[in-house]
Each structure stands twice: as C-alpha cells, then as structure tokens.
Design a protein around this motif. Structure first.
Motif, PDB file in Angstrom:
ATOM      1  N   ARG A  73     -46.495 105.313  48.896  1.00  0.00           N
ATOM      2  CA  ARG A  73     -45.536 106.253  47.849  1.00  0.00           C
ATOM      3  C   ARG A  73     -44.744 105.771  46.948  1.00  0.00           C
ATOM      4  O   ARG A  73     -44.487 106.789  45.937  1.00  0.00           O
ATOM      5  N   THR A  74     -44.543 104.574  47.199  1.00  0.00           N
ATOM      6  CA  THR A  74     -43.483 103.970  46.471  1.00  0.00           C
ATOM      7  C   THR A  74     -43.939 102.686  45.587  1.00  0.00           C
ATOM      8  O   THR A  74     -43.135 102.289  44.458  1.00  0.00           O
ATOM      9  N   GLY A  75     -44.830 101.923  46.077  1.00  0.00           N
ATOM     10  CA  GLY A  75     -45.300 100.596  45.617  1.00  0.00           C
ATOM     11  C   GLY A  75     -44.177  99.627  45.815  1.00  0.00           C
ATOM     12  O   GLY A  75     -44.223  98.399  45.433  1.00  0.00           O
ATOM     13  N   ILE A  76     -43.214  99.952  46.911  1.00  0.00           N
ATOM     14  CA  ILE A  76     -42.355  98.912  46.988  1.00  0.00           C
ATOM     15  C   ILE A  76     -42.678  98.144  48.387  1.00  0.00           C
ATOM     16  O   ILE A  76     -43.439  98.838  49.418  1.00  0.00           O
ATOM     17  N   ALA A  77     -42.488  97.057  48.227  1.00  0.00           N
ATOM     18  CA  ALA A  77     -42.858  95.805  49.338  1.00  0.00           C
ATOM     19  C   ALA A  77     -41.718  95.453  50.206  1.00  0.00           C
ATOM     20  O   ALA A  77     -41.579  95.158  51.524  1.00  0.00           O
ATOM     21  N   ARG A  78     -40.459  95.321  49.493  1.00  0.00           N
ATOM     22  CA  ARG A  78     -39.310  94.832  50.009  1.00  0.00           C
ATOM     23  C   ARG A  78     -38.216  95.052  49.035  1.00  0.00           C
ATOM     24  O   ARG A  78     -38.370  95.622  48.060  1.00  0.00           O
ATOM     25  N   ARG A 137     -35.092 108.525  56.159  1.00  0.00           N
ATOM     26  CA  ARG A 137     -36.261 107.703  55.458  1.00  0.00           C
ATOM     27  C   ARG A 137     -36.547 108.215  54.034  1.00  0.00           C
ATOM     28  O   ARG A 137     -37.348 107.692  53.356  1.00  0.00           O
ATOM     29  N   GLY A 138     -36.013 109.253  53.622  1.00  0.00           N
ATOM     30  CA  GLY A 138     -36.501 109.689  52.399  1.00  0.00           C
ATOM     31  C   GLY A 138     -35.767 109.027  51.458  1.00  0.00           C
ATOM     32  O   GLY A 138     -36.085 109.015  50.003  1.00  0.00           O
ATOM     33  N   THR A 139     -34.536 108.386  51.770  1.00  0.00           N
ATOM     34  CA  THR A 139     -33.925 107.494  50.594  1.00  0.00           C
ATOM     35  C   THR A 139     -33.733 106.256  50.975  1.00  0.00           C
ATOM     36  O   THR A 139     -33.866 105.330  50.096  1.00  0.00           O
ATOM     37  N   CYS A 140     -33.557 105.710  52.172  1.00  0.00           N
ATOM     38  CA  CYS A 140     -33.310 104.610  52.709  1.00  0.00           C
ATOM     39  C   CYS A 140     -34.354 103.237  52.297  1.00  0.00           C
ATOM     40  O   CYS A 140     -33.979 102.154  51.980  1.00  0.00           O
ATOM     41  N   VAL A 141     -35.330 103.956  52.307  1.00  0.00           N
ATOM     42  CA  VAL A 141     -36.713 102.983  51.917  1.00  0.00           C
ATOM     43  C   VAL A 141     -36.983 102.639  50.396  1.00  0.00           C
ATOM     44  O   VAL A 141     -37.520 102.091  49.960  1.00  0.00           O
ATOM     45  N   LEU A 142     -36.195 103.550  49.634  1.00  0.00           N
ATOM     46  CA  LEU A 142     -36.473 103.358  48.232  1.00  0.00           C
ATOM     47  C   LEU A 142     -35.473 102.356  47.400  1.00  0.00           C
ATOM     48  O   LEU A 142     -35.637 101.960  46.308  1.00  0.00           O
ATOM     49  N   ALA A 169     -38.149 103.146  39.641  1.00  0.00           N
ATOM     50  CA  ALA A 169     -37.955 103.930  40.515  1.00  0.00           C
ATOM     51  C   ALA A 169     -38.812 103.963  41.846  1.00  0.00           C
ATOM     52  O   ALA A 169     -38.486 103.523  42.783  1.00  0.00           O
ATOM     53  N   ASN A 170     -40.122 104.214  41.430  1.00  0.00           N
ATOM     54  CA  ASN A 170     -41.216 104.000  42.314  1.00  0.00           C
ATOM     55  C   ASN A 170     -42.546 103.881  41.443  1.00  0.00           C
ATOM     56  O   ASN A 170     -42.484 104.438  40.168  1.00  0.00           O
ATOM     57  N   SER A 226     -41.849  95.781  38.380  1.00  0.00           N
ATOM     58  CA  SER A 226     -41.431  94.982  39.264  1.00  0.00           C
ATOM     59  C   SER A 226     -40.616  95.490  40.584  1.00  0.00           C
ATOM     60  O   SER A 226     -40.248  94.616  41.401  1.00  0.00           O
ATOM     61  N   VAL A 227     -40.877  96.877  40.666  1.00  0.00           N
ATOM     62  CA  VAL A 227     -40.204  97.508  41.742  1.00  0.00           C
ATOM     63  C   VAL A 227     -40.829  97.004  43.198  1.00  0.00           C
ATOM     64  O   VAL A 227     -39.931  97.026  44.209  1.00  0.00           O
ATOM     65  N   GLU A 228     -42.180  96.446  43.199  1.00  0.00           N
ATOM     66  CA  GLU A 228     -42.408  95.890  44.470  1.00  0.00           C
ATOM     67  C   GLU A 228     -41.405  94.768  45.138  1.00  0.00           C
ATOM     68  O   GLU A 228     -41.253  94.831  46.475  1.00  0.00           O
ATOM     69  N   GLU A 229     -40.875  94.022  44.403  1.00  0.00           N
ATOM     70  CA  GLU A 229     -40.092  92.891  44.789  1.00  0.00           C
ATOM     71  C   GLU A 229     -38.830  93.306  45.021  1.00  0.00           C
ATOM     72  O   GLU A 229     -38.045  92.715  45.971  1.00  0.00           O
TER      73      GLU A 229
END
Length: 324
Positions: free
Chosen positions: A38-43, A153-158, A253-254, A275-278
């Motif tokens: 949903r976001t492409g975020i890993a960390r 979880r809708g915000t803290c993961v982002l 953002a994502n 670079s959002v993944e990092e």
C-alpha cells in the motif's frame, strides 16, 4: 544583473534507529506485506529520545555545506521547514543558526507540513532574487515519531524522522552558468480541507502536541491531482513539456501517490526519484532526502531539469522547476 539562486550543495541525515515493518507489526495490527503493497515503505528512522529537530537539521545542514564547499561564514539566511519545532517559540531555525555559528541575516521557520520545503525554497529564492540574501540554508527537518498515535495503523506506518538540506547561492544568471538554478516556483493552499490531515492538538487548543489524524482517501485524491498539475503548469509557463523534464522529485508520501503522479505527467518510472522505501514519509524533509538520494547515486547531471512537487496538510501545495 539577472540574479538566480543555484543549488550548490545537498545533505541529509537519518537517525540511527531503524524501525522495520516486521518490528512494527509486533505492536500494531499490520504486516510487512500490507505496508509494502500500500505504501512502498520498508522501514523508517526514529529519533533517539535525546535528539531534537535542531540536531537533525544541523546534521543535514553540515553535510550540505560540506557538499557545497561553502563555509558557514557565507550563509546569511536560514529557513527551516518543520511541523515539529523544538519549542513553540523561538523558531528552531534560530537555534540551528546559533549552533552552526552563523551570525549574519535572518533565521525563521516555515510551517506548511509536507509542502514545507517547497515553501522554504520559494522564500529563499525570492529573497536571493531581491538581493536580501546571497547564500541560504534551506532545511526540512521532522520528528514525526513524537506526534504519532502508535496504535493507529492508518498513520503510524506511514511516517518517520529525518532531515534534508540544500545550500542556495546567488549567481549571475548572465554569466558562465546561465540557465542554472531555480527557474520558477508556485505555491497554494485551501484551508477548507484543514480537517482532512491535521494534528489534534496544539498550544491554543489542547495544550498538548496531539497526534496526526488523516482521511487517507481524500488526501490521496488531492495529492495526485495537485502534485501533477503543478508541475505541468510550471513547464507550460516556461514553454517546456514533460519531455524536457529529466527528473521528477515528488514528495515521498507513499509509492502509490508517486506512481500516479508520474503516470498523469507521462514521466517514465526511470525518471522518477523514489526514496520512500528507506525513510517513509518525513513530511518537509522528504524532497531534500530524495534529492540527496539522487546525488549520492550521481543521477543528476549538469543541465538536467528537475521538477519538485508536494502537497501537505492544510491543504498546502507547491512545486519548483530547477536547472541542475
């Protein structure tokens, strides 16, 4: 004389602690797969308990100065974009100014949430063009971990913590480097969407910092439309098209928003800096972090045309065209 502000250096700082999706899934109902899809975020990076926004900003600024080969004695303007200042007042920029040993010119904060860096860049560019400054530090720095509801979880993961900075220097646009620098910028806001992305606290309301609250679908829709149309408008004003754009540097953002913006502009994925993944969404810090990501990989070449674009709470929005 045709004065133009040219980016001379870029720097970034991310706190040492890394919070992975797997680690986050142990405290909130989520998973690495759910977040990535949903976001492409890993960390995301999390500031240490004793780290302040000043600490992050100064670390990024020093790296930008080193990259630029410019001494603090040349800096006569400090603008810090942040939603998480050290104190309600004075401006965190003044603390950054003092710690770096800068004694000339003004220092102030700008608060436009995720669009903050574009707002700050625009202000610095305007001041340089007017002769009110010759060399500026423009910084985006955030510690969002302090204003997150870690059960939502809708915000803290982002979101994550981090800082990025650029050094802008006045140059003669008619000289050997004619054509380089900030070509144009645009800013906007619409306070009717205030409650779509906000923090439910503040000194004049609750007396507490509060937590980030967001209507995700509303933000997504407006972000894609605004971020893409702003770049298209700036290109048209300059007599250019997306074919002339070498790099799109969007607010991180994502990845879904980033990809949609690229698609609407018909910019190939290989020309979009991601670079959002990092580091996840670091609000005002994401664009300089993305720029630093590209510089470290030697992606930007002299003469390249960059399109920067962002949308944030307020709603606020902004974009810039820069000739590298």
């Amino acid at each position: 004389m045709n004065i133009r502000s040219v980016i001379r250096g870029v720097g970034a700082y991310l706190p040492e602690r890394v919070l992975s999706n797997d680690e986050l899934s142990k405290t909130v109902d989520t998973s690495d797969e759910w977040i990535r899809q949903r976001t492409g975020i890993a960390r995301r990076h999390i500031a240490a308990a004793n780290e302040t926004t000043t600490d992050l900003a100064c670390s990024a600024a020093l790296r930008a100065l080193e990259h630029a080969g410019i001494s603090v004695d040349e800096i006569d303007l400090v603008i810090l974009a942040t939603t998480t200042p050290d104190n309600t007042f004075p401006a965190t920029a003044t603390r950054v100014q003092a710690r770096l040993g800068i004694t000339a010119g003004p220092a102030f904060d700008i608060q436009a949430v995720c669009t903050g860096f574009i707002y700050a860049l625009t202000q610095a560019d305007n001041m340089i063009r007017l002769g009110q400054a010759k060399c500026a530090l423009v910084i985006g720095a955030e510690i969002y971990s302090r204003i997150l509801d870690w059960e939502d979880r809708g915000t803290c993961v982002l979101f994550g913590d981090g800082a990025g900075a650029v050094v802008l220097k006045a140059e003669n646009g008619n000289g050997a480097e004619a054509g380089r620098g900030v070509l144009s910028t645009t800013l906007g806001a619409d306070g009717r969407y205030y409650d779509s992305l906000y923090v439910d606290g503040g000194p004049a309301t609750t007396g507490t910092a509060g937590f980030v609250r967001m209507q995700g679908k509303e933000v997504f829709k407006h972000a894609v439309e605004r971020m893409s149309s702003l770049v298209a408008g700036l290109l048209e004003d300059q007599g250019l098209t997306t074919d002339d754009l070498n790099w799109l540097v969007p607010h991180q953002a994502n990845v879904r928003i980033i990809n949609k913006v690229g698609e609407k502009l018909n910019v190939p994925p290989e020309k979009v800096i991601i670079s959002v993944e990092e580091h996840a969404n670091t609000s005002a810090a994401t664009i300089p972090l993305a720029m630093n990501h590209a510089v470290e990989r030697q992606l930007f070449k002299p003469g390249d045309l960059l399109g920067l674009t962002a949308m944030g709470g307020g709603f606020t929005w902004g974009a810039a065209l820069i000739r590298w």
